[in-house]
Scaffold this motif. Structure first.
Motif, mmCIF file in Angstrom:
data_model
loop_
_atom_site.group_PDB
_atom_site.id
_atom_site.type_symbol
_atom_site.label_atom_id
_atom_site.label_comp_id
_atom_site.label_asym_id
_atom_site.label_seq_id
_atom_site.Cartn_x
_atom_site.Cartn_y
_atom_site.Cartn_z
ATOM 1 N N ASP A 1 -49.181 61.671 57.006
ATOM 2 C CA ASP A 1 -47.244 61.688 57.992
ATOM 3 C C ASP A 1 -46.551 60.883 58.602
ATOM 4 O O ASP A 1 -45.411 60.981 58.201
ATOM 5 N N ILE A 2 -47.296 59.766 59.393
ATOM 6 C CA ILE A 2 -46.665 58.950 59.639
ATOM 7 C C ILE A 2 -47.094 56.954 59.592
ATOM 8 O O ILE A 2 -49.161 57.590 59.443
ATOM 9 N N ARG B 1 -41.033 57.652 58.627
ATOM 10 C CA ARG B 1 -42.072 58.062 58.729
ATOM 11 C C ARG B 1 -43.066 56.943 59.044
ATOM 12 O O ARG B 1 -44.421 57.146 59.425
ATOM 13 N N SER C 1 -37.553 62.667 65.323
ATOM 14 C CA SER C 1 -37.439 61.973 64.397
ATOM 15 C C SER C 1 -36.033 61.212 64.170
ATOM 16 O O SER C 1 -35.266 60.836 65.110
#
Ligand code: GRF
Length: 203
Positions: free
Chosen positions: A81-82, A103, A190
């Motif tokens: 995800d990251i 990300r 974000s």
């Protein structure tokens, strides 16, 4: 949430992330440590901690694009995800950056936008800075220029040398990176339109 880490060497920031991720309440798990250098010490550290590791040696590829395609294939298989760059010492091409934009994060040993690039401790001393620091930012096509997630500052001491400053800064980096990664993992920050969006009460 799944976290992949890219390293090139010692991996002390990677170790700090590994350690932080062991906590039950950390919002992510390290799913892969990948290095462009097979001899990176961090690969041994990660393997000893039971983390999947992979070396994608850039010397085995004809050009940057082929190397980055091989890394992207390995990364996508790990479904992160990251992605955290942690002492990753290769310039990333625009295509790779675009693929993971929003990300992929990086830690840089200066208070960006001051001192992008290399030899940041020497340059801070040369400039007569009284504070120095580190920055975690989203990776964009502008090297060390992406939107900032978090920063930490330390004092510059009268007798500091580049080495003493770098050593003291590493301790701050090892606190900052897990904190910044957690903000990104739990959605408190974000990225949109190359800007960081702060949600909730992140400091
Ligand atoms: C650190 O100064 C870090 O800020 C920079 O690379 C240096 C080595 O980091 N990205 P590490 O020990 O390999 O994590």
């Amino acid at each position: 949430k799944r976290v992949a880490i890219l390293i090139s060497g010692r991996g002390s920031n990677m170790s700090a992330l590994l350690e932080a991720a062991r906590a039950d309440d950390f919002p992510g798990e390290i799913c892969l440590v990948l290095s462009n250098r097979p001899d990176a010490k961090g690969l041994e550290t990660a393997a000893a901690a039971g983390i999947a590791t992979l070396a994608v040696d850039h010397k085995l590829y004809a050009n940057r694009g082929d190397h980055e395609a091989a890394i992207a294939e390995a990364l996508d298989a790990a479904r992160p995800d990251i992605i955290c760059l942690a002492g990753y010492m290769r310039i990333l091409g625009a295509g790779f950056v675009a693929r993971y934009k929003g990300r992929m994060i990086n830690i840089h040993p200066s208070l960006l936008p001051l001192f992008p690039g290399l030899h940041t401790h020497e340059r801070a001393l040369q400039a007569g800075m009284r504070v120095h620091g580190c920055t975690v930012h989203y990776v964009t096509e502008v090297m060390d220029g992406g939107p900032i997630i978090a920063q930490a500052a330390i004092s510059v001491l009268a007798d500091d040398t580049p080495d003493s400053l770098a050593q003291r800064l590493l301790h701050a980096e090892h606190q900052l990176y897990p904190h910044a990664l957690a903000l990104a993992l739990n959605g408190q920050v974000s990225m949109a339109d190359d800007k960081v969006v702060l949600h909730g009460t992140s400091r």
